[in-house]
Design a protein around this motif. Sequence first.
Motif, PDB file in Angstrom:
ATOM      1  N   TYR A   1       0.826  -1.209   0.000  1.00 16.13           N
ATOM      2  CA  TYR A   1       0.000   0.000   0.000  1.00 16.13           C
ATOM      3  C   TYR A   1       0.859   1.258   0.000  1.00 16.13           C
ATOM      4  CZ  TYR A   1      -3.720  -3.291   1.246  1.00 16.13           C
ATOM      5  OH  TYR A   1      -4.597  -4.342   1.266  1.00 16.13           O
TER       6      TYR A   1
ATOM      7  N   LEU B   1      -3.438  -2.182  -7.612  1.00 19.11           N
ATOM      8  CA  LEU B   1      -4.285  -2.789  -6.582  1.00 19.11           C
ATOM      9  C   LEU B   1      -4.994  -4.034  -7.099  1.00 19.11           C
ATOM     10  CD1 LEU B   1      -5.896   0.380  -4.961  1.00 19.11           C
ATOM     11  CD2 LEU B   1      -4.203  -1.153  -3.905  1.00 19.11           C
TER      12      LEU B   1
ATOM     13  N   TRP C   1     -11.493  -1.491  -2.132  1.00 18.25           N
ATOM     14  CA  TRP C   1     -11.036  -0.147  -2.504  1.00 18.25           C
ATOM     15  C   TRP C   1     -12.037   0.484  -3.461  1.00 18.25           C
ATOM     16  CZ3 TRP C   1      -6.454   2.339  -1.137  1.00 18.25           C
ATOM     17  CH2 TRP C   1      -5.539   1.575  -0.402  1.00 18.25           C
TER      18      TRP C   1
END
Length: 157
Positions: free
Chosen positions: A21, A93, A113
């Motif tokens: 991240y 991601l 997300w």
Amino acid sequence: MTSISTCLWFATEAEEAARFYAATIPGGRMGEVLRTPPGGPGPEGSVLLALFEIGGQPFMALNGNPGDAFTNAISLVATCADQAELDRVWDALLVGGSPIACGWLKDRHGVAWQVVPDGLMDLLAGADAAGRSRFMAAMQSMVKLDIAALRAAVAAA
């Protein structure tokens, strides 16, 4: 003053997730990695907690959750400056994860997300009701969001 941060609970991949991240979100940074002391919980010296920052917000990744999966009821929102940034963040991601709809995805760790363009709320809250309807219709037809197409939908007459 009380401060609030987010703790994400992983089975064993806290450090990997924190580093991922911090590297994926622009401006992210890795912080301290704390190891399990003698007496646990978990094996001595294993990663207990990994601290990181994304979007100017502090996060903790904690190991010790072998059974509870993340759900879509909580998601992290990555607001991207432009389409190139949105594409890069989305693509990173998504590796090992799965797309959902309307800018949502689940990453390889199971975290939900929303990858959205800067100005999304302005398009959604515009004064033109017909433009807002066209925006919603366009967004609902997308998986990864396309900023230009969303703006064009609002502007269409």
